[in-house]
Motif scaffolding. Structure first.
Motif, PDB file in Angstrom:
ATOM      1  N   PRO A 467      10.944  38.609   0.511  1.00 52.05           N
ATOM      2  CA  PRO A 467      12.030  38.400   1.304  1.00 52.05           C
ATOM      3  C   PRO A 467      13.010  37.101   1.600  1.00 52.05           C
ATOM      4  CG  PRO A 467      10.450  39.356   2.932  1.00 52.05           C
ATOM      5  CD  PRO A 467       9.924  39.788   1.482  1.00 52.05           C
ATOM      6  N   LEU A 468      13.117  36.752   1.425  1.00 51.76           N
ATOM      7  CA  LEU A 468      13.433  34.585   1.664  1.00 51.76           C
ATOM      8  C   LEU A 468      14.534  34.644   2.367  1.00 51.76           C
ATOM      9  CD1 LEU A 468      14.236  31.863   0.046  1.00 51.76           C
ATOM     10  CD2 LEU A 468      16.191  33.502  -1.097  1.00 51.76           C
ATOM     11  N   SER A 469      15.119  33.350   3.298  1.00 49.61           N
ATOM     12  CA  SER A 469      15.146  32.909   4.375  1.00 49.61           C
ATOM     13  C   SER A 469      15.978  31.931   4.114  1.00 49.61           C
ATOM     14  CB  SER A 469      14.112  32.831   5.319  1.00 49.61           C
ATOM     15  OG  SER A 469      13.872  34.051   6.232  1.00 49.61           O
ATOM     16  N   LEU A 470      16.962  31.712   4.265  1.00 52.41           N
ATOM     17  CA  LEU A 470      18.344  30.842   4.310  1.00 52.41           C
ATOM     18  C   LEU A 470      18.952  29.990   5.085  1.00 52.41           C
ATOM     19  CD1 LEU A 470      19.930  32.107   0.613  1.00 52.41           C
ATOM     20  CD2 LEU A 470      17.687  30.550   1.274  1.00 52.41           C
ATOM     21  N   ILE A 471      19.001  28.787   5.726  1.00 51.79           N
ATOM     22  CA  ILE A 471      19.345  28.504   6.559  1.00 51.79           C
ATOM     23  C   ILE A 471      20.383  27.200   5.874  1.00 51.79           C
ATOM     24  CG2 ILE A 471      19.532  27.364   8.702  1.00 51.79           C
ATOM     25  CD1 ILE A 471      16.308  27.765   8.568  1.00 51.79           C
ATOM     26  N   TYR A 472      21.552  27.276   6.478  1.00 42.35           N
ATOM     27  CA  TYR A 472      22.506  26.270   5.498  1.00 42.35           C
ATOM     28  C   TYR A 472      24.181  26.191   6.493  1.00 42.35           C
ATOM     29  CZ  TYR A 472      24.757  30.207   3.091  1.00 42.35           C
ATOM     30  OH  TYR A 472      24.702  31.521   3.054  1.00 42.35           O
ATOM     31  N   LYS A 473      24.390  25.146   6.085  1.00 42.33           N
ATOM     32  CA  LYS A 473      26.145  24.854   6.995  1.00 42.33           C
ATOM     33  C   LYS A 473      26.764  25.994   6.549  1.00 42.33           C
ATOM     34  CE  LYS A 473      26.069  20.378   8.541  1.00 42.33           C
ATOM     35  NZ  LYS A 473      26.740  18.951   8.991  1.00 42.33           N
ATOM     36  N   LYS A 474      27.672  27.106   7.057  1.00 39.00           N
ATOM     37  CA  LYS A 474      28.634  27.394   6.487  1.00 39.00           C
ATOM     38  C   LYS A 474      30.216  27.125   6.045  1.00 39.00           C
ATOM     39  CE  LYS A 474      28.692  30.314  11.294  1.00 39.00           C
ATOM     40  NZ  LYS A 474      29.225  31.072  12.457  1.00 39.00           N
ATOM     41  N   ASN A 475      30.511  25.832   5.919  1.00 40.19           N
ATOM     42  CA  ASN A 475      31.298  25.565   4.660  1.00 40.19           C
ATOM     43  C   ASN A 475      30.563  25.465   3.763  1.00 40.19           C
ATOM     44  OD1 ASN A 475      29.909  23.132   5.523  1.00 40.19           O
ATOM     45  ND2 ASN A 475      31.669  22.442   5.666  1.00 40.19           N
ATOM     46  N   LEU A 476      29.081  25.601   2.963  1.00 41.20           N
ATOM     47  CA  LEU A 476      28.697  25.617   1.778  1.00 41.20           C
ATOM     48  C   LEU A 476      29.435  25.821   0.763  1.00 41.20           C
ATOM     49  CD1 LEU A 476      25.408  25.195   1.662  1.00 41.20           C
ATOM     50  CD2 LEU A 476      25.783  26.520   0.151  1.00 41.20           C
ATOM     51  N   ILE A 477      29.042  25.046  -0.298  1.00 40.16           N
ATOM     52  CA  ILE A 477      29.818  25.782  -1.665  1.00 40.16           C
ATOM     53  C   ILE A 477      29.022  26.105  -2.409  1.00 40.16           C
ATOM     54  CG2 ILE A 477      31.943  25.292  -3.077  1.00 40.16           C
ATOM     55  CD1 ILE A 477      33.478  23.177  -1.566  1.00 40.16           C
ATOM     56  N   LYS A 478      29.005  26.715  -2.984  1.00 37.86           N
ATOM     57  CA  LYS A 478      28.353  27.473  -4.038  1.00 37.86           C
ATOM     58  C   LYS A 478      28.224  26.442  -5.551  1.00 37.86           C
ATOM     59  CE  LYS A 478      26.090  31.761  -1.752  1.00 37.86           C
ATOM     60  NZ  LYS A 478      26.749  33.386  -1.607  1.00 37.86           N
ATOM     61  N   ASP A 479      27.749  25.253  -5.693  1.00 37.24           N
ATOM     62  CA  ASP A 479      28.265  24.894  -6.697  1.00 37.24           C
ATOM     63  C   ASP A 479      27.187  24.066  -7.267  1.00 37.24           C
ATOM     64  OD1 ASP A 479      27.504  22.947  -5.268  1.00 37.24           O
ATOM     65  OD2 ASP A 479      29.849  21.487  -5.301  1.00 37.24           O
ATOM     66  N   GLY A 480      25.911  24.531  -7.086  1.00 39.38           N
ATOM     67  CA  GLY A 480      24.878  24.459  -8.220  1.00 39.38           C
ATOM     68  C   GLY A 480      24.339  22.908  -7.502  1.00 39.38           C
ATOM     69  N   LYS A 481      25.076  21.949  -6.733  1.00 35.86           N
ATOM     70  CA  LYS A 481      24.812  20.565  -6.246  1.00 35.86           C
ATOM     71  C   LYS A 481      23.780  20.486  -4.936  1.00 35.86           C
ATOM     72  CE  LYS A 481      28.487  19.249  -9.165  1.00 35.86           C
ATOM     73  NZ  LYS A 481      29.913  18.429  -9.216  1.00 35.86           N
ATOM     74  N   ASN A 482      23.977  21.580  -4.100  1.00 35.88           N
ATOM     75  CA  ASN A 482      23.042  21.728  -3.367  1.00 35.88           C
ATOM     76  C   ASN A 482      22.033  21.163  -2.318  1.00 35.88           C
ATOM     77  OD1 ASN A 482      26.002  22.182  -1.767  1.00 35.88           O
ATOM     78  ND2 ASN A 482      25.354  24.133  -2.568  1.00 35.88           N
ATOM     79  N   PRO A 483      21.611  20.603  -1.828  1.00 38.05           N
ATOM     80  CA  PRO A 483      20.001  19.774  -1.958  1.00 38.05           C
ATOM     81  C   PRO A 483      18.753  21.316  -1.104  1.00 38.05           C
ATOM     82  CG  PRO A 483      20.960  18.359  -0.593  1.00 38.05           C
ATOM     83  CD  PRO A 483      21.944  19.611  -1.304  1.00 38.05           C
ATOM     84  N   VAL A 484      17.684  21.582  -1.879  1.00 38.55           N
ATOM     85  CA  VAL A 484      17.540  22.903  -1.328  1.00 38.55           C
ATOM     86  C   VAL A 484      16.143  22.504  -0.494  1.00 38.55           C
ATOM     87  CG1 VAL A 484      16.275  25.047  -1.782  1.00 38.55           C
ATOM     88  CG2 VAL A 484      18.468  24.676  -2.306  1.00 38.55           C
ATOM     89  N   LEU A 485      15.398  22.578   0.495  1.00 37.70           N
ATOM     90  CA  LEU A 485      14.237  22.061   0.200  1.00 37.70           C
ATOM     91  C   LEU A 485      13.563  23.995   0.843  1.00 37.70           C
ATOM     92  CD1 LEU A 485      11.739  19.904   1.338  1.00 37.70           C
ATOM     93  CD2 LEU A 485      11.959  20.352   3.561  1.00 37.70           C
ATOM     94  N   MET A 486      13.007  24.201   0.320  1.00 39.26           N
ATOM     95  CA  MET A 486      11.748  25.353  -0.237  1.00 39.26           C
ATOM     96  C   MET A 486      10.639  25.625   0.832  1.00 39.26           C
ATOM     97  SD  MET A 486      11.856  28.051  -2.677  1.00 39.26           S
ATOM     98  CE  MET A 486      13.524  28.886  -3.188  1.00 39.26           C
ATOM     99  N   ILE A 487      10.425  26.409   1.767  1.00 46.77           N
ATOM    100  CA  ILE A 487       8.765  26.544   1.760  1.00 46.77           C
ATOM    101  C   ILE A 487       8.739  27.639   1.960  1.00 46.77           C
ATOM    102  CG2 ILE A 487       7.683  26.535   4.204  1.00 46.77           C
ATOM    103  CD1 ILE A 487       9.878  24.009   3.876  1.00 46.77           C
ATOM    104  N   GLY A 488       6.773  27.374   1.311  1.00 45.25           N
ATOM    105  CA  GLY A 488       6.010  28.590   0.834  1.00 45.25           C
ATOM    106  C   GLY A 488       4.212  28.285   1.788  1.00 45.25           C
TER     107      GLY A 488
END
Length: 720
Positions: A467-488
């Motif tokens: 399972p992977l939960s993602l939270i982001y703004k609805k206008n996000l563009i999947k262009d490979g440039k978005n900063p991600v903070l992944m929690i484990g």
């Protein structure tokens, strides 16, 4: 075994050759005092064993210099005030924060409340929902540097026991106050550990049972041979359940003995031998024997029965178990003549849902389930065994049940989500409808209508769906440039349920994606999910995280240069080993009070207790697993590691602080990239469970601003 020998000898050779110094940063120097251990025929070199002695003036001075260096880097990152502004805007407009709401059968409410201009919580009381609140206790009247970290009202609501803890400390001092006159009883109880095990009031409200240390010397011995004690309101005290007091029972020095009283009408008191493990051995005595000089403890169930939660119903035990049932079932058996092999099954296992909790009420039984740890449901089973779903008033990520005992039909729920603060609702069984039951008007907050939550499952290295939960703004563009903070995280069977977080929302406000990887070792998919990242299978935890990172890169959510990972405590293994195994995948790693030196873990504070989850070097196979999960030992010469922020609390008594110190020293020595390795040292901090509002905010801002810097956000780049 030959393979591990080759690995150890090869690592030893690299260490003795020295790490190539190509990193552009100048770090404080500390002399190595290497120790060579031979474990099950394997040679293991520990180049920074000397850092385990935090009383050494050379080590302390090195830590001071590390703190100065870390502060100097963080302070140079611009726009910190902008982050703080975002963070504060996410606080409630009503300017107060309420938590830990307790209510009694008679309708009294007790809770901790913090006003806007206050850093710590005070204890408040309402005689009923309609009554005005009263301030019951301000911890600053006790000692200025102490705060309330736990409290519990008596069954009749006439008294409250409070745990007061000095900042950074694990052990607490307990006081008991009268509700009517707000006066403290004339004694203070020392050396208590309610942060480990709850406090329980005796059935007649005449005293409490609690977990206690015989003495505190600020060493690892503090957490051995702990005792379950009873303290009466007349000031008398006695040990009731412990290794020394009960030699006929197999209680090990690292175990946590507990006397549990979950309901004043229960006929039996339960003695449990607990710890970090999910399951434990229990014994019982009739309640009336508690005050006897000696108790004849009778075995009830053991850890092999895999019982998680239980309630008494007259002479019966109602319980959840994962034995041969990974997603749990609810069963019933006699306490006096138990049959755990063939109990009566009240609720069978569900294929896609994990039974999380249950409560007995006079009408029957209510229970909750979760799917992948993020989607909760509520069910009711009547006395005829007929089951029905109770529709929830709003979607529930996290769902908590509250009742007033087995003889009432009172049911209240608390619901929370990734972008929704907690709400409370009371259920009317006649109308079959929920009504809002928040004891305060709903606090307004910044709107999150523009934020999207996406719940996915990602195939891991062995095709298990993570399972992977993602939270982001609805206008996000999947262009490979978005900063991600992944929690484990992934340990102890802990479920990372949806909770509202200002830290998360601040990151999203900056245009980033929060990703929570529900890796194996947790309990999101039942007992098997926990065992899939446990001791010898621990590598699945970080391999699951790696799989989630690869998915986000492949699907253009982000790229390796924009991806940061963050883990704390036992999550240090998951995040740390993901970083050392696949440093090419990450721009940054942030490790907070992390477990980073697993081979030495059991020799630190509270270390023996944690062998139940991670293993012991005394066992040859568990040694092999510990070596594999050791982040410190996994650092290699010739690799370019991501930018790394290591946060360490010198007073940490759950994960010895030298885990962080040794890892930082080794990484600073061997990292050949141009990325910084910063050790942020807090000399007043423990494991971080109780921090002031300001301190918690500043700590979160440090994590966020470092991650934004390292993932390339243009507004957070220091001047060259």
């Amino acid at each position: 075994m030959k393979n591990i020998m080759r690995i150890v000898y090869f690592s030893l050779l690299l260490i003795l050759m020295g790490c190539e110094k190509r990193n552009i940063y100048e770090y404080p120097a500390i002399k190595q005092q290497a120790v060579v251990d031979t474990i099950h025929g394997n040679i293991v070199l520990d180049p920074y064993r000397n850092l385990e002695n935090l009383k050494d003036s050379l080590v302390l001075n090195w830590l001071i210099e590390q703190k100065k260096l870390s502060d100097s880097f963080i302070d140079k990152i611009p726009n910190k005030e902008r982050l703080i502004k975002h963070y504060k805007e996410l606080q409630e407009v009503n300017k107060y924060d309420v938590k830990q709401i307790h209510f009694t059968k008679s309708g009294q409410y007790f809770y901790l409340k913090r006003e806007e201009n206050e850093d710590f919580y005070k204890l408040y009381f309402k005689a009923s929902v309609e009554e005005n609140e009263q301030l019951l206790y301000n911890p600053k009247t006790y000692k200025t540097d102490y705060e309330i970290n736990y409290f519990k009202p008596s069954w009749d609501g006439s008294k409250v026991v409070l745990s007061l803890r000095k900042k950074g400390d694990e052990f607490s001092e307990l006081i008991i106050i009268n509700v009517d006159d707000k006066k403290q009883l004339p004694f203070t109880i020392k050396n208590a550990l309610p942060s480990f095990i709850n406090i329980f009031w005796l059935p007649d409200n005449s005293g409490i049972s609690y977990l206690s240390a015989p003495q505190i010397d600020n060493t690892k011995e503090d957490f051995l041979n702990l005792e379950a004690r009873i303290h009466k309101l007349d000031g008398t005290s006695k040990v009731i359940f412990s290794k020394s007091n009960n030699p006929q029972i197999n209680i090990r020095p690292e175990d946590l003995p507990i006397l549990m009283i979950n309901d004043p009408k229960d006929k039996y008191s339960i003695g449990a031998i607990a710890g970090v493990s999910s399951y434990y051995n229990t014994f019982y005595v009739p309640v009336e024997q508690i005050n006897d000089t000696e108790q004849n403890w009778i075995p009830l169930f053991n850890k092999e029965d895999q019982i998680k939660q239980y309630q008494q119903l007259n002479d019966d035990l109602i319980y959840t178990t994962s034995k041969n049932t990974s997603n749990f079932k609810i069963c019933k058996t006699s306490i006096l003549h138990p049959n755990f092999e063939n109990p009566q099954v009240l609720v069978s296992e569900k294929k896609e849902e994990v039974i999380k909790s249950f409560k007995i009420i006079s009408k029957g039984l209510v229970y909750t389930t979760t799917k992948n740890g993020v989607e909760s449901k509520l069910y009711f089973v009547n006395h005829k065994g007929q089951e029905q779903t109770i529709p929830l008033p709003i979607p529930a990520g996290k769902l908590i049940l509250y009742t007033k005992g087995k003889d009432q039909d009172f049911l209240e729920v608390k619901i929370e989500g990734w972008i929704d603060k907690e709400r409370r609702f009371r259920y009317d069984f006649v109308e079959q409808k929920f009504y809002p039951s928040d004891i305060f008007p709903l606090n307004e907050s910044k709107s999150h209508k523009d934020i999207k939550v996406e719940e996915l499952t990602i195939p891991s290295h062995d095709y298990e769906e993570v399972p992977l939960s993602l939270i982001y703004k609805k206008n996000l563009i999947k262009d490979g440039k978005n900063p991600v903070l992944m929690i484990g995280y992934g340990a102890y069977g802990y479920v990372f349920s949806p909770v509202y977080s200002q830290k998360f929302m601040t990151w999203v406000e900056e245009g980033g994606i929060i990703a929570i990887a529900h890796v194996r070792g947790g309990g999101e998919k039942g007992d098997a999910w926990h065992k899939g990242g446990f001791k010898k299978t621990k590598s699945n935890s970080w391999k699951d995280l790696i799989a989630c990172a690869e998915y986000l890169i492949n699907e253009k959510y982000t790229s390796a240069k924009n991806l940061a990972i963050n883990g704390g405590s036992a999550g240090g293994i998951t995040v740390g080993r993901a970083m050392t195994e696949r440093p090419d995948l990450f721009a940054a790693a942030i490790l907070q009070v992390g477990k980073l030196n697993s081979l030495r873990g059991e020799f630190g504070t509270n270390g023996k207790n944690n062998t139940k989850e991670f293993g012991s070097v005394a066992d040859s196979l568990e040694f092999k697993a510990l070596y594999e999960m050791d982040v410190y030992q996994s650092i290699e010469k010739g690799k370019k590691y991501p930018g790394t922020l290591i946060k360490m609390g010198v007073k940490d008594s759950r994960v010895a602080p030298w885990h962080s110190a040794k890892f930082a020293a080794r990484l600073q020595e061997c990292n050949v990239s141009d990325n910084p390795t910063l050790l942020h040292v807090d000399f007043d901090k423990g494991h971080g469970h109780v921090d002031s509002k300001t301190k918690r905010m500043n700590s979160n801002i440090e994590v966020l601003i470092f991650a934004l810097w390292q993932t390339g956000h243009p507004d957070y780049q220091p001047m060259r």
